[in-house]
Design an enzyme around this catalytic site. Structure first.
Site, short mmCIF file in Angstrom:
data_model
loop_
_atom_site.label_atom_id
_atom_site.label_comp_id
_atom_site.label_asym_id
_atom_site.label_seq_id
_atom_site.Cartn_x
_atom_site.Cartn_y
_atom_site.Cartn_z
N GLU A 145 -2.88 10.44 3.12
CA GLU A 145 -4.11 10.69 3.87
C GLU A 145 -4.03 12.13 4.36
O GLU A 145 -2.98 12.60 4.79
CB GLU A 145 -4.24 9.75 5.07
CG GLU A 145 -4.34 8.28 4.67
CD GLU A 145 -4.75 7.36 5.80
OE1 GLU A 145 -4.86 7.82 6.96
OE2 GLU A 145 -4.98 6.18 5.51
N ASP B 204 0.25 5.30 0.63
CA ASP B 204 -0.84 6.14 1.14
C ASP B 204 -0.54 7.63 1.20
O ASP B 204 0.49 8.03 1.74
CB ASP B 204 -1.13 5.80 2.62
CG ASP B 204 -1.67 4.42 2.82
OD1 ASP B 204 -2.27 3.88 1.89
OD2 ASP B 204 -1.49 3.89 3.94
N GLU C 13 0.84 -1.20 0.00
CA GLU C 13 0.00 0.00 0.00
C GLU C 13 0.88 1.25 0.00
O GLU C 13 1.92 1.27 0.66
CB GLU C 13 -0.87 -0.05 1.27
CG GLU C 13 -2.01 0.93 1.32
CD GLU C 13 -2.90 0.72 2.56
OE1 GLU C 13 -3.23 -0.44 2.90
OE2 GLU C 13 -3.24 1.73 3.17
#
Ligand code: NAG
Ligand code: NAG
Ligand code: NAG
Ligand code: NAG
Length: 294
Positions: free
Chosen positions: A105, A103, A101
């Site tokens: 955010e 990311d 993953e």
């Protein structure tokens, strides 16, 4: 490298030269709603998408395709005014317990206080590699470009073209690198007031709902992965791809290194690589590498 990932790499190399010209990514054609139903709105013929969060549900969308390496640009305008407790995301992820993953955010805040750009990388199901930054601009006033570059040698996070983080392929020192599992692109908005703002101290104020984030210009130059093989193309170029795309070998040149250092010096909020208390047995191995080799 496992035999699976070697054969995947072989496929990638074989298909690198495939000609593929597509039109710009269109949210109607190239993405699907992952949750939240009518809270996902697509406008302007597929060029603009909004995600909304209310006290019943958040919402999200994902790419229809899976990708194994690429450059992924998304323009996002974050929730304005009071967005405390609200997290907006833009990330790539594969499936399963050993998933990889990458990311971005965005952690909201009360009006006038800064967002946090939170980044993380999971390899083989293991994360714990957070780095956080304050944006050096107001991310709610306009669209800004958030980029993931993912090639066989490194992952680069960029904001408006400025590299803020690099994660290198350190398989040589035993750090798994995402290079065999295809990833889907995801975006979402959700209530994370148990941890997002000032560590969970400031809660979502539902008076301000619905919370709305906007996305446009989803542009990518990437290798679409399907049924065990990969073909690479660009959504923004109308020319066929006949040579190596820049992202496939992209590294940080000296100008990029300067920019990254400045952002990390001026804007970094948290770095797992300096969190000795969290890793009493010793920092993760990549953290002991020189800064641009981490
Ligand atoms: C959600 O907000 C609406 C409008 O403020 C309110 O009428 C409703 O009771 C709330 N629902 C819940 C589950 O909190
Ligand atoms: C933000 O809040 C101000 C003051 O409450 C309001 O005038 C403005 O319309 C709000 N902006 C948005 C984009 O909601
Ligand atoms: C929100 O604002 C506070 C006070 O300025 C700050 O400490 C915090 O880092 C900001 N961002 C988040 C996501 O909590
Ligand atoms: C939520 O925002 C409203 C409007 O600004 C305010 O009156 C209220 O006190 C806030 N609620 C909390 C729990 O802070």
């Amino acid at each position: 490298m496992s035999s699976l990932s070697s054969s995947v790499m072989l496929f990638v190399l074989m298909f690198m030269t495939i000609l593929m010209a597509a039109s710009a990514e269109n949210f109607y054609q190239d993405c699907e709603i992952s949750f939240g139903g009518e809270r996902v709105a697509i406008m302007d013929g597929g060029e603009l998408l909004t995600l909304s969060l209310d006290n019943y549900s958040g919402s999200g969308f994902q790419s229809k395709n899976d990708y194994l390496f690429g450059r992924f640009d998304m323009h996002i305008q974050l929730v304005p005014n009071n967005s405390a407790g609200v997290v907006t995301t833009y990330y790539l992820s594969s499936q399963g317990p050993n998933h990889d993953e990458i990311d971005f955010e965005f952690l909201g805040n009360v009006s006038g206080q800064p967002y946090i750009i939170h980044t993380n990388i999971y390899t083989q199901g293991q994360g714990n590699r957070e780095q956080q930054f304050y944006p050096w601009f107001d991310p709610t006033a306009a669209f800004h470009k958030y980029t993931v570059i993912w090639n066989t040698q490194r992952i680069i996070f960029m904001v408006d073209g400025t590299p803020i983080r690099v994660f290198n392929n350190n398989e040589a020192i035993g750090v798994p690198f995402p290079n065999s599992q295809a990833m889907t692109v995801y975006s979402s908005i959700w209530n994370a007031d148990s941890w997002a703002t000032e560590g969970g101290r400031v809660k979502t104020n539902w008076t301000y709902a619905p919370f709305i984030a906007a996305y446009n210009k989803f542009e990518l130059s990437a290798c679409v992965y399907s049924s065990g093989s990969s073909s690479c193309g660009s959504s923004t170029s109308t020319d066929s791809i006949t040579s190596t795309e820049a992202w496939q070998t992209q590294a940080l040149d000296s100008v990029d290194q300067e920019k990254l250092m400045k952002v990390q010096d001026d804007c970094m909020v948290y770095n797992y690589c300096t969190d000795y208390a969290r890793f009493p047995q010793g920092l993760p191995p990549e953290c002991n590498q020189p800064r641009f080799q981490q």
